[in-house]
Scaffold this active site. Structure first.
Site, mmCIF file in Angstrom:
data_model
loop_
_atom_site.group_PDB
_atom_site.id
_atom_site.type_symbol
_atom_site.label_atom_id
_atom_site.label_comp_id
_atom_site.label_asym_id
_atom_site.label_seq_id
_atom_site.Cartn_x
_atom_site.Cartn_y
_atom_site.Cartn_z
ATOM 1 C CD GLU A 1 -2.890 1.012 2.450
ATOM 2 O OE1 GLU A 1 -2.904 -0.033 3.135
ATOM 3 O OE2 GLU A 1 -3.727 1.928 2.576
ATOM 4 C CG ASN B 1 -7.868 2.064 5.477
ATOM 5 O OD1 ASN B 1 -8.714 1.240 5.130
ATOM 6 N ND2 ASN B 1 -7.406 2.110 6.715
ATOM 7 C CD GLU C 1 -10.264 -2.789 5.991
ATOM 8 O OE1 GLU C 1 -10.192 -1.662 6.526
ATOM 9 O OE2 GLU C 1 -9.589 -3.772 6.380
ATOM 10 C CD GLU D 1 -6.070 -4.812 3.986
ATOM 11 O OE1 GLU D 1 -5.910 -4.495 5.184
ATOM 12 O OE2 GLU D 1 -6.516 -4.040 3.122
#
Ligand code: AHR
Length: 521
Positions: free
Chosen positions: A44, A89, A190, A309
């Site tokens: 990420e 995120n 998410e 994840e």
């Protein structure tokens, strides 16, 4: 799932007792072919994963593009079939267009997920180049948080579309004529989480992801699409989230994404090591939800689980607070989520991988989160060395030797009681037969603090067998860690004393240990 055999060995162990376990492996008693993609990873734009992680121009090992050669080598050794990118995120407020074109024209943006600055020096072209360097394939996530259908379809067309139309021509102008032909796409990240930029209700997300899937399929029917499930099994919307999202999307997606991170904030090892049972039940519950939706829809289509994840994540929570709360402004690539893993975490990672092997019938993709510096098995120092955390080793050996067909083992082991998951066996074991039919590999964890477990594995239906490799990880101090100065303190050592006699593999598992034993058949 293995079969727990009642009788011998069940019940709590008493102090001083010698523990014994029995396991039966039969050649014809299998769970499923293990999908190699369960050994995938996740990278990420977060902390130092990219900048001063995989990429550090000026580092003595950097190539012409600035990718660190030492890091690439250690990543490549893990043989990850896929790497998920760019978040996490991060992706939920990311503009992929910021990362294309001449570097000097790329904007620096504030990243709302991690309260940092993103220079966009690395974008899709550079990531795809790095995938080639480390011999992996991309699994790309789309921003369905701050953005939506149009950007998603544009990005997919930019990556996979032909030249002769706008996005393919732009890709060519930016240096890449050939489409990359990325197969795996995540429809957001998410989306059930209140922390997510652009969080949605299950109905909102189900509608949106269904429409995005429709558009992507109109472009290319053969893409493999991953829809978001729960961020963890404690989410208030779990598992109704999955049911609703799948009601909207079942026929148009291939995988449901699940996430889970393990923590031991209470320093309670017995409970911590029971979390793999929680993981197992999480997978079982979601498998049931998938089956219910499939039945409701009278569908012939299958949806599998993509556990994209998983890892241990808690050691760095305190130290990260200042940055995440914005008290340090908008730093570029600060030290964030830099968990330093101890020996106890070796056991946790081993248990998680064993769970995925035993759930090989439904878990088809899994990504350790993450790869470098950020909750990672691999750490770097700017200008300095790369080093392996304790957890690198169970991942490496399971990735290399845990490929083939998962065996359905019958296991009789002593157990202990936990708050987390009720009765938990001290012995956790997974068995894999390789595709060539020449080797069976067992991965085993002893959850007991001070008793060894003598284990007899009956090898049924296999020809004469002998031990060909035996690696053990154990340490008197659960909190011991590897460091840059002492990078090899915790690493596998050759095991002793294991032997096959009369079709039975005899081995001893030291207290709190992880081991791999390979038997030639
Ligand atoms: O891997 C770290 C973060 O954990 C990811 O960005 C997010 O998807 C999850 O909450």
């Amino acid at each position: 799932m293995n079969v727990m055999v009642e009788g011998q060995g069940s019940g709590a162990a008493q102090a001083g007792e010698v523990l014994a376990a029995r396991v039966t492996a039969h050649r014809d008693y299998t769970i499923a072919k293990i999908d190699d993609r369960i050994y995938s990873g996740f990278l990420e734009h977060l902390g130092r994963a990219i900048y001063s992680g995989i990429y550090e121009p000026g580092h003595p090992t950097a190539d012409a593009q600035g990718f660190r050669g030492d890091v690439a080598e250690v990543v490549k050794a893990l043989q990850m079939p896929f790497v998920r990118y760019p978040g996490g995120n991060f992706v939920s407020s990311y503009n992929w267009e910021d990362g294309i074109g001449p570097r000097e024209d790329r904007p620096t943006r504030l990243d709302l997920a991690w309260h940092t600055s993103e220079s966009n020096e690395i974008g899709i072209h550079e990531f795809m180049d790095w995938c080639e360097i480390v011999d992996t394939k991309p699994m790309l996530a789309l921003n369905l948080g701050s953005r939506g259908l149009d950007e998603a379809r544009n990005f997919v067309e930019y990556v996979n579309g032909p030249t002769g139309a706008y996005w393919g021509d732009l890709r060519k102008k930016n240096g890449r004529a050939e489409p990359w032909n990325c197969r795996l796409w995540c429809l957001g990240n998410e989306m059930d989480g209140p922390w997510q930029i652009g969080q949605k209700t299950a109905h909102e997300y189900g509608r949106l992801s269904g429409e995005v899937a429709k558009a992507l399929r109109a472009f290319d029917k053969s893409l493999e699409l991953v829809v978001c499930g729960s961020s963890n099994p404690k989410m208030p919307t779990y598992p109704e989230w999955e049911r609703i999202v799948l009601e909207h999307t079942y026929e148009s997606v291939d995988y449901l994404s699940l996430h889970m991170y393990s923590q031991n904030k209470a320093k309670n090892t017995a409970e911590y090591l029971a979390l793999s049972e929680t993981l197992d039940r999480y997978i079982g519950t979601i498998q049931s939800v998938i089956n219910v939706v499939k039945a409701n829809k009278r569908s012939k289509h299958d949806v599998a689980i993509c556990f994209d994840e998983w890892n241990v994540w808690y050691h760095s929570h305190e130290q990260d607070k200042a940055i995440l709360q914005g008290m340090e402004g908008w730093p570029k690539a600060p030290r964030l989520l830099e968990d330093i893993y101890n020996f106890e975490d070796v056991l946790q990672v081993g248990l998680t991988l064993n769970t995925f092997i035993r759930r090989a019938d439904v878990v088809k993709i899994a990504c350790i989160a993450q790869i470098v510096n950020v909750i990672a098995p691999i750490m770097t120092e700017p200008g300095g060395p790369v080093w392996r955390q304790t957890t690198y080793w169970p991942f490496l050996l399971t990735s290399l030797y845990g490929r083939g067909t998962a065996l359905r083992l019958a296991v009789a082991s002593p157990t202990y009681d936990t708050e987390t998951a009720g009765e938990v066996p001290y012995l956790d074991i997974a068995g894999v037969q390789d595709d060539a039919g020449r080797t069976i590999t067992f991965f085993a964890v002893n959850r007991h603090p001070d008793r060894a477990i003598t284990t007899a594995v009956s090898l049924e239906g296999f020809a004469a067998a002998k031990v060909v490799d035996h690696q053990v990880m154990t340490h008197p101090d659960l909190r011991a860690v590897n460091t840059m100065e002492q990078p090899d303190l915790i690493a596998p050592k050759p095991g002793t004393g294991a032997a096959v006699e009369g079709g039975i593999l005899h081995l001893t598992l030291p207290p709190y240990s992880w081991q791999m034993i390979r038997v030639g058949v």
